[in-house]
Scaffold this motif. Structure first.
Motif, PDB file in Angstrom:
ATOM      1  N   VAL A  13      13.800  -0.111  -4.167  1.00 43.31           N
ATOM      2  CA  VAL A  13      12.865   0.835  -3.555  1.00 43.31           C
ATOM      3  C   VAL A  13      11.553   0.839  -4.329  1.00 43.31           C
ATOM      4  O   VAL A  13      10.461   0.822  -3.747  1.00 43.31           O
ATOM      5  CB  VAL A  13      13.475   2.247  -3.505  1.00 43.31           C
ATOM      6  N   LYS A  14      11.650   0.855  -5.633  1.00 41.23           N
ATOM      7  CA  LYS A  14      10.458   0.819  -6.481  1.00 41.23           C
ATOM      8  C   LYS A  14       9.616  -0.411  -6.177  1.00 41.23           C
ATOM      9  O   LYS A  14       8.391  -0.340  -6.058  1.00 41.23           O
ATOM     10  CB  LYS A  14      10.901   0.847  -7.945  1.00 41.23           C
TER      11      LYS A  14
ATOM     12  N   GLU B 246      10.282   7.761 -12.440  1.00 35.93           N
ATOM     13  CA  GLU B 246      10.916   7.538 -11.137  1.00 35.93           C
ATOM     14  C   GLU B 246      12.398   7.254 -11.343  1.00 35.93           C
ATOM     15  O   GLU B 246      12.802   6.729 -12.379  1.00 35.93           O
ATOM     16  CB  GLU B 246      10.229   6.393 -10.379  1.00 35.93           C
TER      17      GLU B 246
ATOM     18  N   LYS C 262      -2.006   4.694  -0.866  1.00 35.20           N
ATOM     19  CA  LYS C 262      -2.695   4.106  -2.018  1.00 35.20           C
ATOM     20  C   LYS C 262      -4.017   4.790  -2.305  1.00 35.20           C
ATOM     21  O   LYS C 262      -4.478   4.815  -3.444  1.00 35.20           O
ATOM     22  CB  LYS C 262      -2.922   2.609  -1.796  1.00 35.20           C
TER      23      LYS C 262
ATOM     24  N   ARG D 260       9.545  -2.207  -3.367  1.00 41.38           N
ATOM     25  CA  ARG D 260       8.986  -2.132  -2.012  1.00 41.38           C
ATOM     26  C   ARG D 260       7.776  -1.209  -1.947  1.00 41.38           C
ATOM     27  O   ARG D 260       6.830  -1.464  -1.199  1.00 41.38           O
ATOM     28  CB  ARG D 260      10.039  -1.652  -1.014  1.00 41.38           C
ATOM     29  N   LEU D 261       7.799  -0.144  -2.732  1.00 43.03           N
ATOM     30  CA  LEU D 261       6.709   0.822  -2.707  1.00 43.03           C
ATOM     31  C   LEU D 261       5.535   0.421  -3.603  1.00 43.03           C
ATOM     32  O   LEU D 261       4.516   1.122  -3.647  1.00 43.03           O
ATOM     33  CB  LEU D 261       7.222   2.201  -3.136  1.00 43.03           C
TER      34      LEU D 261
ATOM     35  N   LEU E 139       4.766   8.206   0.541  1.00 43.55           N
ATOM     36  CA  LEU E 139       4.609   6.950  -0.195  1.00 43.55           C
ATOM     37  C   LEU E 139       4.722   5.726   0.697  1.00 43.55           C
ATOM     38  O   LEU E 139       4.274   4.636   0.319  1.00 43.55           O
ATOM     39  CB  LEU E 139       5.664   6.879  -1.309  1.00 43.55           C
ATOM     40  N   LYS E 140       5.316   5.888   1.886  1.00 44.51           N
ATOM     41  CA  LYS E 140       5.462   4.748   2.800  1.00 44.51           C
ATOM     42  C   LYS E 140       4.233   4.531   3.667  1.00 44.51           C
ATOM     43  O   LYS E 140       4.132   3.513   4.358  1.00 44.51           O
ATOM     44  CB  LYS E 140       6.687   4.968   3.686  1.00 44.51           C
TER      45      LYS E 140
END
Length: 397
Positions: free
Chosen positions: A103-104, A97, A82, A106-107, A76-77
């Motif tokens: 974190v949510k 999630e 995408k 940032r992602l 995911l990073k």
């Protein structure tokens, strides 16, 4: 693994599982057991920290939490994530999630971003302490929350220390509440056509599970204390030693108390002024327990079970786990469901608790190998074999 299309009540829905550990997977398990197309998104082996698992992948906990799911891997990073994630999210009905709130964000998995991709999507966020407030960034952990919600202060013997429960009731409760919220949102979407953000925190769940103990404080100002196996407001409700073990009794209420006294062969005991009503028996619990203890030690647990069942008094043995699954009612109810694991052979898992007569749940597969459905799912999303191979070589999947 083939999708479970047509095999259950929820087969028309797709759920993207981004969750880890226990609460999130418990939520998603409710969908998977009823036939939803659940896609578990896991980090590839190239991601150093990886996923927060609960034991070994082929172990009991992981198999119980992640049956009936397809697995894909995705970093995911990675900037190229995408390319996979957005097409997947456009097909999703529910995304689950349990990252920390920051974190949510940032992602790019926050509700605002997801709803721009798919206005019908329902985002389920399970957190330790909520999406806002002074504790929002703290990690949530079942035992920590058991302490903070009042559960541990009310569990254990009066002279002993605060005690956790023997199971992860906060995590499991959070998963079930979150699933209820997600299904409610899906039901509402049938009218509005719009998704929404479902939020559930372990702290709120813990306080909710305290139920009457929380209500006693809010309404009456009563602070729950540790009572051992006894009920704070209704007696006799406790565990009593018998000639060969213990027996649980739930004889709260005056009618059941009288039935218990008749089962003892002492109906006159029900008319003792100390024991006439529930408040009397609670107030005089020490004398009551002394008398009951003498009676119950005079016969075995099985003998008392027979007598009390005939008298229609709620009672039961105190089982170890092996005894649980040997019980004839547990076996009749098929609570342990068999499923074939590719390496372990036939294993048994805890079957779906909710029974539907026309569209029942089924456990049809164990946890898939990590990324076992990469080619299948990414192909469904329109990615070519060449693109999939490229993503794999770049360790995006």
């Amino acid at each position: 693994m083939q999708k479970l299309l047509g095999s259950g009540a929820l087969s028309r829905f797709r759920v993207v599982d981004l969750s880890q550990v226990r609460a999130g997977p418990t939520c998603v398990k409710q969908f998977a057991d009823f036939g939803a197309d659940v896609i578990k998104v896991e980090p590839p082996a190239s991601v150093p920290r990886g996923e927060l698992y609960v034991g070994a992948r082929d172990g009991a906990d992981m198999q119980n939490l992640h049956r009936n799911k397809r697995s894909i891997t995705l970093n995911l990073k990675s900037p190229r994530a995408k390319q996979v994630l957005e097409p997947l999210l456009r097909t999703a009905d529910v995304v689950v999630e349990n990252f920390r709130p920051d974190v949510k964000d940032r992602l790019g998995l926050d509700y605002k971003t997801l709803s721009a991709i798919n206005p019908r999507v329902i985002l389920v966020s399970i957190s330790g302490f909520g999406q806002e407030g002074p504790y929002r960034d703290r990690p949530g952990f079942d035992q920590v929350i058991q302490g903070m919600c009042g559960l541990m202060s009310a569990t254990g013997t009066p002279e002993g220390p605060p005690t956790r429960t023997g199971a992860s009731v906060i995590d499991v409760g959070a998963g079930l509440y979150a699933a209820l919220g997600a299904m409610t949102a899906l039901l509402e979407r049938e009218q509005s056509g719009k998704g929404q953000w479902v939020q559930c925190s372990l702290l709120h769940v813990g306080v909710g599970l305290m139920d009457y103990q929380a209500a006693r404080y809010l309404v009456e100002g009563d602070v729950a204390a540790r009572m051992g196996n006894e009920h704070p407001t209704s007696m006799p409700t406790s565990a009593y030693p018998t000639a060969d073990g213990f027996i649980n009794i739930g004889a709260g209420g005056d009618d059941m108390w009288r039935r218990l006294c008749r089962a003892f062969g002492q109906p006159e005991l029900a008319d003792d002024p100390d024991f006439l009503t529930d408040p009397d028996r609670v107030r005089n619990r020490e004398r009551l327990n002394g008398l009951l203890g003498e009676h119950f030690r005079s016969a075995t647990t099985a003998q008392w079970m027979s007598r009390l069942a005939d008298a229609d008094v709620p009672c039961g043995p105190i089982y170890t786990m092996d005894q649980v699954f040997a019980d004839p009612q547990v076996q009749h109810s098929r609570i342990a469901a068999p499923v074939v694991h590719p390496r372990r052979g036939e294993i048994r898992l805890v079957d779906q608790v909710v029974k539907l007569t026309r569209t029942p749940a089924h456990i049809v597969s164990t946890l898939e190998d990590k990324g076992g459905s990469n080619d299948e799912v990414l192909g469904e999303l329109g990615l070519s074999a060449e693109t999939i191979a490229e993503l794999r070589s770049e360790q995006v999947i």
